[in-house]
Design an enzyme around this catalytic site. Structure first.
Site, PDB file in Angstrom:
ATOM      1  NE  ARG A   1      20.919  47.365 -13.757  1.00 19.59           N
ATOM      2  CZ  ARG A   1      21.161  48.653 -13.473  1.00 19.59           C
ATOM      3  NH1 ARG A   1      22.169  49.279 -14.011  1.00 19.59           N
ATOM      4  NH2 ARG A   1      20.360  49.299 -12.679  1.00 19.59           N
TER       5      ARG A   1
ATOM      6  NE  ARG B   1      25.213  52.852 -18.495  1.00 20.40           N
ATOM      7  CZ  ARG B   1      25.073  53.570 -17.399  1.00 20.40           C
ATOM      8  NH1 ARG B   1      25.139  54.874 -17.466  1.00 20.40           N
ATOM      9  NH2 ARG B   1      24.877  53.001 -16.230  1.00 20.40           N
TER      10      ARG B   1
ATOM     11  NE  ARG C   1      20.635  54.005 -22.885  1.00 19.72           N
ATOM     12  CZ  ARG C   1      20.408  55.295 -22.799  1.00 19.72           C
ATOM     13  NH1 ARG C   1      19.919  55.948 -23.824  1.00 19.72           N
ATOM     14  NH2 ARG C   1      20.642  55.934 -21.682  1.00 19.72           N
TER      15      ARG C   1
ATOM     16  CG  ASP D   1      14.977  50.323 -14.548  1.00 19.12           C
ATOM     17  OD1 ASP D   1      16.200  50.116 -14.662  1.00 19.12           O
ATOM     18  OD2 ASP D   1      14.475  50.876 -13.554  1.00 19.12           O
TER      19      ASP D   1
ATOM     20  CE1 TYR E   1      16.733  54.306  -7.508  1.00 14.95           C
ATOM     21  CE2 TYR E   1      15.807  52.288  -6.594  1.00 14.95           C
ATOM     22  CZ  TYR E   1      16.893  53.012  -7.068  1.00 14.95           C
ATOM     23  OH  TYR E   1      18.131  52.428  -7.084  1.00 14.95           O
TER      24      TYR E   1
END
Ligand code: CP3
Length: 359
Positions: free
Chosen positions: A37, A41, A50, A87, A163
């Protein structure tokens, strides 16, 4: 020579990328490094792009912007690798499942609840839907220096299935664990489809320019031993075999997070070239049990990176010393968290770039 490999002849000859030599078993003077990662952010330049892209999926499917954020941490910190900005949930999305990312809530999926739902998932439009990702890979690999590599990736079938079945991030994974225990054949159909999709996806990433692959099994640690063997080791072994058949030169790193002592069988039975260890795995155990079979990647606590200073330096040195006699890629035990100060990452990179084994 395998003609599905990218055209490496056009690259400038010279120094082998440190990440590739480490994955080949070389013990480097300083271990190469990158961070899970590393694009995200915590970086102001990421938040700026973004904001321009709209939502997260739009960013993943916009090759120019995805390539830009993929390269941001390499430019800022001189990491030895870039990891494709995408992702793990793009695969279910490309198979026709409804997937969205909601601010503050993470991923939201329309849950797969039955064999009929599994049968409705389609593989025929996979590459068409994932084409922008392949384009991102192409753009990034064109602009990286020869001594840096682009890492392609996918989620492992078990983690992606959690998921798909739970409908998002789950606290206890009870629905998916119960299904896997109750109905091995039915749940096995989902895992089979994911093996097909994931192998094809990874092969295309290599054909587009990815030089290393990583398979993320973030939730493998929630399974009992027999289930871990059936749903983590077996599907990963199959994916590794299929990718190797087409791309024999591309090293593969596995990340069975939370596997504990089963890390060893995972390495021996899947045949991965590298293994990413989570923060809880003792580094001395990894040096003793894993490093003769695979390059070990890891495993700084992401909290130490938030903390910074002497704590960060102390933890980094402990890991560098314990894994320094075998092939090692320095990384975190899990992803960088959004509250991480970028200056702490820079501080760690200074230490890693000047580190010399045994000095
Ligand atoms: O630098 C990089 O590693 C970028 C590429 C990348 C992302 N996700 C971007 C992302 C990679 C390799 C992943 C893998 C991923 N995605 C995993 C496996 C690794 C792990 O962390 O365990 C998993 C489980 C996912 C699923 C996922 N994606 C979740 C649960 C979330 C929400 C939680 C969160 O961290 O925000 C995401 C969103 C996501 N994926 C973001 C990024 C940069 C944040 C989205 C945003 O910008 O708001």
């Amino acid at each position: 020579m395998n003609n599905s490999q990218p055209d490496t002849a056009s690259r400038i000859p010279g120094e082998t990328a440190p990440l590739l030599s480490a994955l080949d078993g070389t013990v480097n003077d300083r271990p190469p490094f990158w961070f899970m990662r590393q694009a995200g952010r915590y970086l102001p330049e990421y938040r700026e792009v973004r904001g321009r892209a709209g939502n997260f999926l739009d960013l993943c499917y916009c090759p120019d912007l995805a390539a830009e954020v993929t390269l941001q941490p390499v430019e800022r910190f001189s990491t030895d690798a870039a990891i494709l900005f995408a992702d793990i949930l793009l695969v279910p999305h490309a198979m026709g499942q409804t997937v969205s990312f909601e601010e503050g809530r993470g991923p939201v999926l329309e849950p797969v609840k039955s064999v009929a739902d599994i049968e409705a998932l389609a593989l025929d439009r996979l590459h068409e839907k994932l084409r922008p990702v392949y384009e991102t890979v192409r753009l990034v690999s064109k602009s990286l220096a020869e001594n840096k590599v682009l890492i392609g990736f996918a989620g492992a079938p078990w983690t992606v299935a959690t998921y798909m079945v739970e409908g998002g991030t789950s606290r206890d994974h009870f629905q998916v664990r119960r299904w896997a225990l109750r109905d091995r054949d039915g749940f096995g159909l989902l895992v089979e489809k994911l093996i097909d999709a994931t192998s094809a996806y990874l092969i295309r990433q290599v054909e587009s320019g990815a030089r290393v692959l990583q398979i993320f099994d973030t939730w493998s640690g929630v399974l009992a031993e027999p289930a871990f063997r059936r749903w983590c080791i077996e599907p990963t072994r199959e994916i590794v075999a299929r990718v190797r058949a087409k791309c024999p030169k591309t090293p593969i790193i596995g990340f069975p997070r939370g596997a504990g002592p089963l890390y060893r069988d995972y390495v021996l039975e899947t045949g991965v070239d590298g293994v990413s260890i989570d923060t809880s795995l003792p580094v001395t155990w990894a040096a003793d049990k894993l490093q003769k079979h695979a390059t070990v990647q890891g495993n700084l606590d992401p909290a130490a990176l938030v903390e910074g200073g002497a704590v960060l330096r102390g933890e980094a040195k402990r890991i560098l010393e314990a894994l320094g006699d075998g092939p090692h890629i320095f990384n975190l035990g899990h992803g960088i968290v959004p509250q991480t100060p970028p200056e702490h990452v820079a501080e760690l990179c200074d230490l890693l770039l000047t580190w010399r084994r045994g000095v």
